[in-house]
Design an enzyme around this catalytic site. Sequence first.
Site, mmCIF file in Angstrom:
data_model
loop_
_atom_site.group_PDB
_atom_site.id
_atom_site.type_symbol
_atom_site.label_atom_id
_atom_site.label_comp_id
_atom_site.label_asym_id
_atom_site.label_seq_id
_atom_site.Cartn_x
_atom_site.Cartn_y
_atom_site.Cartn_z
ATOM 1 N N THR A 83 1.891 3.610 19.702
ATOM 2 C CA THR A 83 1.914 2.072 19.613
ATOM 3 C C THR A 83 3.004 1.118 19.458
ATOM 4 O O THR A 83 2.430 -0.155 20.297
ATOM 5 C CB THR A 83 0.871 1.888 17.808
ATOM 6 O OG1 THR A 83 0.077 3.070 18.044
ATOM 7 C CG2 THR A 83 0.675 0.985 17.846
ATOM 8 N N LYS A 170 -1.751 -2.903 11.755
ATOM 9 C CA LYS A 170 -0.739 -2.441 11.035
ATOM 10 C C LYS A 170 0.180 -3.680 12.020
ATOM 11 O O LYS A 170 0.286 -3.879 12.455
ATOM 12 C CB LYS A 170 -0.333 -1.414 12.530
ATOM 13 C CG LYS A 170 -1.720 -0.831 12.497
ATOM 14 C CD LYS A 170 -1.394 0.359 14.115
ATOM 15 C CE LYS A 170 -2.042 1.415 13.520
ATOM 16 N NZ LYS A 170 -2.298 2.424 14.959
ATOM 17 N N ASP A 171 1.597 -3.218 10.929
ATOM 18 C CA ASP A 171 2.797 -4.203 11.351
ATOM 19 C C ASP A 171 3.489 -4.424 12.338
ATOM 20 O O ASP A 171 3.356 -5.281 13.039
ATOM 21 C CB ASP A 171 3.518 -4.136 9.981
ATOM 22 C CG ASP A 171 4.653 -2.460 10.451
ATOM 23 O OD1 ASP A 171 3.847 -1.443 11.243
ATOM 24 O OD2 ASP A 171 5.081 -2.513 9.097
#
Length: 577
Positions: A83, A170-171
């Site tokens: 990711t 998501k960060d």
Amino acid sequence: MSKLKRSCVLLLAILLPFNFAPLASAQAYEAHPKLVVILVIDQFREDYLERYRADFKPRGFKLFLDHGAYFPDCYYDYANTETAPGHSTIGTGAYTDGHGIGGNEWWDLSRSKDHPVSSVDDERYQLVGMPAGEATTPGASPRNLLASTVGDELRLDTKGQAKLFGVSLKDRAAILTSGATANAAYWIDHTSGRFITSTYYLPQLPDWVTSFDNSGRIEQAKQESGYADTKQFYEEVGRTPAGVSYELDFAKALIQNEQLGKHDVTDLLTLSISSTDLLGHRFGPDSDEQRQMVDMLDTDLDGFFAWLDKNVDGGLGNVWIALSADHGVAPSPAVSAQLGLNAAQWDMKKVIDDLNYAINQKFSPGEKVVYILPHQSLPYLSLNEPSFQRAGINEQEAEQAVQNAIEPEIESLTKKAESKAPAMAKLPPRPILYRSYTRQQLAAGQLPPTDFGRILAHSYSPNGGWYVMLVPAAFQMGPEKGTGTTHYTPYSYDRHVPLAFYGAPFAIGTYHGRVGPVDLAATLASLLGVNQPSASIGHILTQALKPAAAVTYPRKPVVRSRSTTHHRAAAAAKKPE
């Protein structure tokens, strides 16, 4: 009238018939378009769009398939398909050897000796908007991102006038795609589901974010997901379609409250949908559950694009949308093995334990020194540098020793699996190590002069200390439960993602031929008239661009006051015949 003045008047008379108005090609400095949206769908293989096309709404994915420029043959050109690297690649137009992000997390013993650090962890900052009473965790920033993004270049070239935001559950997805100059990046607190940020961006949440968090939308998402009483919003609500609609509602609130698409220059929003990844890991890409998720995502996008059409000045005619994914995904090993593929699963805890034993036998017999660090996943195997140094072993010797010990360990796993197989039965899948490379080999480019060697070269990262990169055979991974799966390899199923564009400058059509996610940032930068990101290696996809003269944008109606109209009419009446 002087001779010079007469000459100037004559020249103007000659030139006036020619239209000197600028062509209606994209120009960020003139707010053409008003808004750019980079839409990233987490763990979204391109073949979903082919297989489920008949399910889609008119303005969901079909906005790209039927009304945009669609590239079905888009593949990442590196091996570490996770990711954080994927979002970094989309934003920067570079691979890991350019942007520096090698994985979602890695060991950095200078910052933590008991756990890996996240790709965006930054203890120099604090999280903003966390619920009272929750444990303090490090802040976050793009500190490890070594290259600028297309959003950064837009901000630089407009002297900060363009607005840039990143949004995701998501960060790492919100932070790494948008870049270092973002006005803010927003992601959720995993427990509560509240949208938060970091003091890297803002000292406190804007009032509109606090209002959204307190609006009851979190409870609504819990109810819609079927997890009304959950204390793990990210893990449970996040893996349902309710997580998608919740995130898109936040994006709408951001666009409205930050007035995106209403400025004198182009604004940019990066939006990463995380729910497909959370569900896909659990059920696999070919499951009914994932198909339902894709169909519901299409419905939500149909509504979101319709909303943009009504809420951006000039509608969708003044918006560009670029679509891609941060990585693909492997077929479920359980399903693949049933069909006859050698989809073995590696027990990484056992691999690490056995490697530690083998390295102790070589360098410190009879001891239990931790040479291979725990809590890690493929493709990188992190070494405990201080342990080797205390034994007088340098990096080259350490990485070579681990590399030499790996293959016998994998062979022992194969023998163990085969020994448990019943007589006359088909043998179970057997683990195979396809290749391994040390960090020093990757850094020095000591790789095969082939396409595979190029993919490996693009996977090098200076982060993570000493390490060995392992490449299992195709369809092999860690011990996934049920039909679960993962991604991290150089194989096509992990590298294959969609690439598509919608907007005024893009010629409608399907364009076959290999392209890469790095081409997204390069193409947008060229059309916006800004510099390509600092490490960009992407190509401008000219085959899908209209001639500049054919590109048009909606214009605001000219509003004239009554007094102005009256004075002009009076002046015309006095004009001699």
